[in-house]
Design a protein around this motif. Structure first.
Motif, PDB file in Angstrom:
ATOM      1  N   ARG A 147      -2.837   2.255   3.151  1.00 14.85           N
ATOM      2  CA  ARG A 147      -2.710   2.321   4.612  1.00 14.85           C
ATOM      3  C   ARG A 147      -4.051   2.548   5.315  1.00 14.85           C
ATOM      4  O   ARG A 147      -4.140   2.380   6.544  1.00 14.85           O
ATOM      5  CB  ARG A 147      -1.705   3.425   4.995  1.00 14.85           C
ATOM      6  N   TYR A 178      12.512  -2.799   2.230  1.00 16.36           N
ATOM      7  CA  TYR A 178      12.251  -4.233   2.292  1.00 16.36           C
ATOM      8  C   TYR A 178      13.520  -4.910   2.775  1.00 16.36           C
ATOM      9  O   TYR A 178      14.526  -4.908   2.061  1.00 16.36           O
ATOM     10  CB  TYR A 178      11.832  -4.753   0.908  1.00 16.36           C
ATOM     11  N   GLN A 234       4.960   0.724  -5.095  1.00 13.24           N
ATOM     12  CA  GLN A 234       5.026   1.769  -4.081  1.00 13.24           C
ATOM     13  C   GLN A 234       5.807   2.969  -4.639  1.00 13.24           C
ATOM     14  O   GLN A 234       6.899   2.809  -5.192  1.00 13.24           O
ATOM     15  CB  GLN A 234       5.731   1.216  -2.831  1.00 13.24           C
ATOM     16  N   CYS A 248       2.053  -2.360   3.637  1.00  9.73           N
ATOM     17  CA  CYS A 248       3.049  -2.055   2.609  1.00  9.73           C
ATOM     18  C   CYS A 248       2.984  -3.120   1.506  1.00  9.73           C
ATOM     19  O   CYS A 248       2.404  -4.193   1.698  1.00  9.73           O
ATOM     20  CB  CYS A 248       4.454  -2.068   3.212  1.00  9.73           C
ATOM     21  N   TYR A 249       3.604  -2.821   0.385  1.00  8.74           N
ATOM     22  CA  TYR A 249       3.726  -3.774  -0.729  1.00  8.74           C
ATOM     23  C   TYR A 249       4.228  -5.121  -0.192  1.00  8.74           C
ATOM     24  O   TYR A 249       5.210  -5.180   0.548  1.00  8.74           O
ATOM     25  CB  TYR A 249       4.718  -3.229  -1.749  1.00  8.74           C
ATOM     26  N   CYS A 260       7.274   2.050   3.978  1.00 13.68           N
ATOM     27  CA  CYS A 260       6.822   1.151   2.910  1.00 13.68           C
ATOM     28  C   CYS A 260       7.754   1.148   1.688  1.00 13.68           C
ATOM     29  O   CYS A 260       7.452   0.495   0.691  1.00 13.68           O
ATOM     30  CB  CYS A 260       5.393   1.478   2.508  1.00 13.68           C
ATOM     31  N   ASN A 261       8.850   1.884   1.759  1.00 16.95           N
ATOM     32  CA  ASN A 261       9.851   1.790   0.690  1.00 16.95           C
ATOM     33  C   ASN A 261      11.059   0.960   1.095  1.00 16.95           C
ATOM     34  O   ASN A 261      12.046   0.894   0.370  1.00 16.95           O
ATOM     35  CB  ASN A 261      10.325   3.184   0.252  1.00 16.95           C
ATOM     36  N   ASP A 307       5.817  10.022   9.172  1.00 20.02           N
ATOM     37  CA  ASP A 307       4.871   9.216   8.398  1.00 20.02           C
ATOM     38  C   ASP A 307       3.486   9.787   8.661  1.00 20.02           C
ATOM     39  O   ASP A 307       3.122  10.032   9.816  1.00 20.02           O
ATOM     40  CB  ASP A 307       4.946   7.752   8.860  1.00 20.02           C
ATOM     41  N   ASN A 318      10.380   6.235   3.523  1.00 17.91           N
ATOM     42  CA  ASN A 318       9.106   5.817   4.082  1.00 17.91           C
ATOM     43  C   ASN A 318       9.177   4.337   4.458  1.00 17.91           C
ATOM     44  O   ASN A 318       9.824   3.551   3.759  1.00 17.91           O
ATOM     45  CB  ASN A 318       7.996   6.051   3.044  1.00 17.91           C
ATOM     46  N   ALA A 331       0.872   1.450  -1.045  1.00 13.34           N
ATOM     47  CA  ALA A 331       0.390   0.992   0.257  1.00 13.34           C
ATOM     48  C   ALA A 331      -0.989   1.568   0.592  1.00 13.34           C
ATOM     49  O   ALA A 331      -1.121   2.784   0.755  1.00 13.34           O
ATOM     50  CB  ALA A 331       1.387   1.384   1.341  1.00 13.34           C
TER      51      ALA A 331
END
Lengths: 306, 306
Positions: free
Chosen positions: B199, B295, A196, B170-171, B292-293, B142, B290, B197
């Motif tokens: 999306r 975790y 990502q 996302c990843y 998706c960044n 987003d 974001n 990602a």
């Protein structure tokens, strides 16, 4: 079992292979099919590097408009054979694959491979003036930059308030490692993004180019188990047998590839096709695309009709 | 050579290991250091799967709130040993790694592994009502959804106009493959995201959960050379020796892991720390993050003092 019929076919349409055109929407593949020869360009021989990693070829293009000093230094390093015999030394999942001299420069600086005629230290080239750059802009909002788009086949982000433009850290983008000093990079240690987009790196480090083909030789490697994904044992490192400038490769041996030009109406149509979901599989279309989800298509150069 | 000193240290600060706190800014690592035991939760034993891929363990958590029927079916498949002896059959760079029954269901449907007590066909679970979901919202824009955030440790996207919420691709997010019919998935064929990602898949397919640990067993595999990244030869497939529900693993053998709860002030502080660049290395801070960044951190369960 009915459902099992779909186990293999399930993701076919995701790649545009099974696009069924709606009346006014072309699929990405259809846009490319309608392209003209002038929509494509040859790889820039003076700024393209062929690097052999564990027997596979990675092809990347430098971005002299964005990082002229680094591009020149990397050309120098490559032409002098600097990377030949070095290695991929670090692979960190969802982040970067990094290559260069495996010697521990703190413990054995005398064993480092000499940089030859290349510069040991270059000024930071984190961004360039936005001015009147002919960016093929995306209309889509991006959280990290007011403007995104493409230029010279590279993804671009820009901010009119600061008047700067830069290459964002998308998948496959290549940067030059640096230390804490912003002018401590020289292009001898390079990394590419394999996850990502870590856009927090943008404007903090010099981006030097982008992988065009063969990134799997860097992205599919075992992850390093040391801190930051460094390989812990020398034998885990992945050998780079050589890196060559495309211009130095005999014409007959050059890969016959072309890149879709990003300054064409065809590119705009392709982006529009990517923005819309088409085909039978999709039931929802995002009507949006992110700069880091677009990779200018590469194709085999068509053979002249005889 | 001065510059070579930095070849190894260059990306240390990128991971927050070398964060030097600015007066009012904690680094992500410092936020976690200040966390309380109640900020963490155990893995959900009834909804966590341990899958052994080529000898390595991948741990993933299902998302019963978002896909209750698929989660139940996957629990059933796992508890009956359905995945034992199956394989990763497809790895497509910067897209997905996919596993399931390698049998070609069009050519040899009679050889498919029976689904046992599991359902062969489930309704689409692409989204759920947004209603009053207690999403820990991000303030960051987003491009794909008006609202993003986290819920139950899963990334979430939502649209107040449609009143729907879903897990974005996302990843590391896991989905259930389907055919052209939206109700053609059953959880026996699963994929996880191993790149930027995608999306555009959001709202088109049922997302069933997220990898918590060990994704490199799926992301670092050789890419398949067939269409869509399918492995072309049976011997290229990567064996899955077994998949077990955490609840079915004896307590003493369970991985002692905890997940940072996303409904806590500590989570909010961690996100804020990720939004700002801290430490000596950065010269620019994106002041943006974001969905998706991010975790949610996993840690080894602290051993009780005493």
């Amino acid at each position: 079992m009915l459902s099992s019929v779909f186990r293999f076919t399930l993701i076919l349409p995701l790649l545009g292979l099974a696009h069924a055109a709606k009346p006014s929407t072309l699929s990405p593949a259809e846009v490319l099919k309608q392209s003209q020869p002038s929509d494509w360009r040859a790889l820039d021989a003076q700024n393209t590097v062929l690097m052999t990693v564990n027997g596979s070829t990675v092809i990347f293009e430098l971005a002299p408009r964005f990082a002229p000093r680094h591009a020149a230094n990397i050309r120098k390093l490559v032409s002098e054979g600097y990377f030949d015999g070095l290695a991929v030394i670090r692979v960190q999942d969802n982040f970067v694959s990094q290559w260069g001299d495996p010697v521990d420069e703190e413990k054995e600086p005398e064993k480092l491979k000499p940089l030859g005629g290349a510069e040991a230290k270059l000024p930071a080239e984190f961004s360039i003036p936005l001015a009147k750059l002919p960016i093929a802009r995306l209309k889509d909002v991006d959280g990290y930059a007011p403007i995104t788009g493409f230029l010279d086949g590279m993804p671009v982000a820009a901010n009119p308030k600061t008047g700067r433009a830069w290459i964002p850290h998308c998948y496959g983008v290549i940067g030059a490692g640096r230390g804490n000093a912003v002018d401590s990079s020289n292009g001898s240690s390079l990394y590419t993004i394999i996850g990502q987009a870590p856009r927090a790196l943008d404007l903090n480090i010099t981006v030097v180019g982008r992988v065009l083909k063969g990134i799997e030789a860097l992205s599919a490697l075992p992850r390093g188990t040391g801190p930051l994904g460094f390989y812990e044992k020398p034998e885990q490192r992945v050998p780079i047998s050589q890196a060559r400038l495309l211009a130095d490769v005999p014409e007959a041996e050059r890969p016959a590839l072309e890149l879709l030009r990003t300054d064409t109406a065809t590119w705009q149509r392709w982006v529009e096709a990517r923005r819309h979901a088409s085909g039978d599989w999709y039931v929802h279309s995002a009507e949006h695309v992110n700069v880091c989800n677009l990779y200018p298509p590469v194709r085999a150069k068509p053979t002249p009709a005889g």
